[in-house]
Design a protein around this motif. Structure first.
Motif, short mmCIF file in Angstrom:
data_model
loop_
_atom_site.label_atom_id
_atom_site.label_comp_id
_atom_site.label_asym_id
_atom_site.label_seq_id
_atom_site.Cartn_x
_atom_site.Cartn_y
_atom_site.Cartn_z
N GLY A 78 3.55 4.03 8.57
CA GLY A 78 3.30 3.76 9.99
C GLY A 78 1.82 3.67 10.33
N THR A 79 1.05 4.62 9.84
CA THR A 79 -0.37 4.59 10.15
C THR A 79 -1.10 3.50 9.36
N GLU A 80 -0.62 3.20 8.18
CA GLU A 80 -1.25 2.13 7.39
C GLU A 80 -1.03 0.77 8.04
N TYR A 81 0.13 0.56 8.60
CA TYR A 81 0.37 -0.72 9.29
C TYR A 81 -0.62 -0.89 10.45
N GLY A 82 -0.83 0.17 11.21
CA GLY A 82 -1.81 0.10 12.29
C GLY A 82 -3.22 -0.10 11.76
N ALA A 83 -3.55 0.56 10.66
CA ALA A 83 -4.89 0.42 10.08
C ALA A 83 -5.11 -0.99 9.54
N VAL A 84 -4.09 -1.55 8.92
CA VAL A 84 -4.20 -2.91 8.39
C VAL A 84 -4.40 -3.90 9.53
N ARG A 85 -3.68 -3.72 10.61
CA ARG A 85 -3.82 -4.63 11.75
C ARG A 85 -5.19 -4.52 12.41
N ARG A 86 -5.79 -3.31 12.39
CA ARG A 86 -7.12 -3.12 12.99
C ARG A 86 -8.22 -3.69 12.12
N ARG A 87 -7.95 -3.83 10.80
CA ARG A 87 -8.90 -4.40 9.86
C ARG A 87 -10.18 -3.58 9.71
N ARG A 88 -10.11 -2.28 9.92
CA ARG A 88 -11.28 -1.41 9.78
C ARG A 88 -11.03 -0.43 8.63
N TYR A 89 -11.97 -0.41 7.70
CA TYR A 89 -11.83 0.48 6.56
C TYR A 89 -11.89 1.95 6.97
N THR A 90 -12.57 2.25 8.06
CA THR A 90 -12.64 3.65 8.51
C THR A 90 -11.29 4.17 8.95
N ALA A 91 -10.36 3.29 9.26
CA ALA A 91 -9.02 3.72 9.65
C ALA A 91 -8.28 4.38 8.48
N ALA A 140 -5.12 4.14 -1.50
CA ALA A 140 -4.07 3.16 -1.18
C ALA A 140 -4.26 2.57 0.20
N ALA A 141 -4.71 3.38 1.15
CA ALA A 141 -4.96 2.85 2.50
C ALA A 141 -6.08 1.83 2.47
N TRP A 142 -7.15 2.14 1.76
CA TRP A 142 -8.27 1.21 1.65
C TRP A 142 -7.81 -0.09 0.99
N ALA A 143 -7.01 0.03 -0.08
CA ALA A 143 -6.54 -1.16 -0.79
C ALA A 143 -5.66 -2.03 0.10
N GLY A 144 -4.81 -1.40 0.92
CA GLY A 144 -3.97 -2.18 1.83
C GLY A 144 -4.78 -2.93 2.87
N ILE A 145 -5.80 -2.27 3.39
CA ILE A 145 -6.67 -2.92 4.37
C ILE A 145 -7.44 -4.07 3.71
N ALA A 146 -7.93 -3.83 2.51
CA ALA A 146 -8.65 -4.88 1.79
C ALA A 146 -7.74 -6.06 1.46
N LEU A 147 -6.51 -5.78 1.13
CA LEU A 147 -5.55 -6.84 0.81
C LEU A 147 -5.34 -7.75 2.01
N HIS A 148 -5.34 -7.18 3.20
CA HIS A 148 -5.15 -7.99 4.40
C HIS A 148 -6.45 -8.68 4.84
N ARG A 149 -7.57 -8.00 4.67
CA ARG A 149 -8.85 -8.55 5.13
C ARG A 149 -9.34 -9.70 4.29
N THR A 150 -9.14 -9.61 3.00
CA THR A 150 -9.65 -10.64 2.11
C THR A 150 -8.69 -11.82 2.08
N ARG A 151 -9.17 -12.90 1.60
CA ARG A 151 -8.31 -14.07 1.49
C ARG A 151 -7.66 -14.09 0.11
N ALA A 152 -6.95 -13.02 -0.16
CA ALA A 152 -6.30 -12.89 -1.46
C ALA A 152 -5.09 -13.81 -1.54
N ARG A 153 -4.87 -14.31 -2.72
CA ARG A 153 -3.68 -15.10 -2.97
C ARG A 153 -3.15 -14.72 -4.34
N ALA A 207 0.83 -1.21 0.00
CA ALA A 207 0.00 0.00 0.00
C ALA A 207 0.87 1.26 0.00
N THR A 208 1.96 1.23 0.75
CA THR A 208 2.86 2.39 0.81
C THR A 208 3.53 2.65 -0.53
#
Length: 155
Positions: free
Chosen positions: A63-76, A129-142, A16-17
């Motif tokens: 830094g903030t994207e890593y925290g947002a990805v770990r929280r798994r919330r799109y609002t982050a 990009a932040a939304w895409a990074g969160i989605a990449l972690h939340r979904t079962r993408a391969r 995402a970064t």
């Protein structure tokens, strides 16, 4: 029990970064071309201000994207966007002052940037990009596979 995750959080934040930085720089270029203006228009400010601003912005995004990805919330993604904008403005001022420009001029350029199309481009690319990074972690993408690469048990 935690939900199944796709790409690992550090990897999703990294992708995402990189995507954010590429989109922001490309967006700045196209905005400059379409509006016939400079991203940071101030004589004597130099290129250091823009470089420092983009570097600080990318670090804040990561830094903030890593925290947002770990929280798994799109609002982050909103917080990631706000942190990126604030870091860019701070980078303009710090880069300008460190390159020898007057502090008042650097603050003025940061204020001009905040009210320009470039700030909108930065906010939109950061949010996307932040939304895409969160989605990449939340979904079962391969990774993509050809039909013959798949296990027969998966079908």
């Amino acid at each position: 029990m935690t939900p199944p995750s796709g790409v690992a959080a550090p990897v999703a934040a990294f992708f995402a970064t990189v995507g954010f930085a590429a989109l922001a720089i490309c967006g700045f270029g196209f905005t400059s071309l379409l509006t016939d203006t400079d991203v940071l228009s101030a004589p004597g400010l130099g290129q250091g201000s823009g470089i420092a601003a983009m570097l600080l912005c990318a670090v804040a995004f990561a830094g903030t994207e890593y925290g947002a990805v770990r929280r798994r919330r799109y609002t982050a993604a909103l917080w990631v966007t706000l942190a990126s904008l604030a870091a860019y403005l701070l980078g303009v001022v710090l880069g300008g002052v460190l390159s020898g420009a007057d502090a008042a001029a650097a603050i003025g350029v940061a204020g001009e940037f905040a009210l320009s199309w470039y700030a909108l481009v930065l906010a939109v690319t950061s949010a996307a990009a932040a939304w895409a990074g969160i989605a990449l972690h939340r979904t079962r993408a391969r990774r993509p596979e050809w039909p013959w690469e798949r296990d027969e048990d998966d079908e």
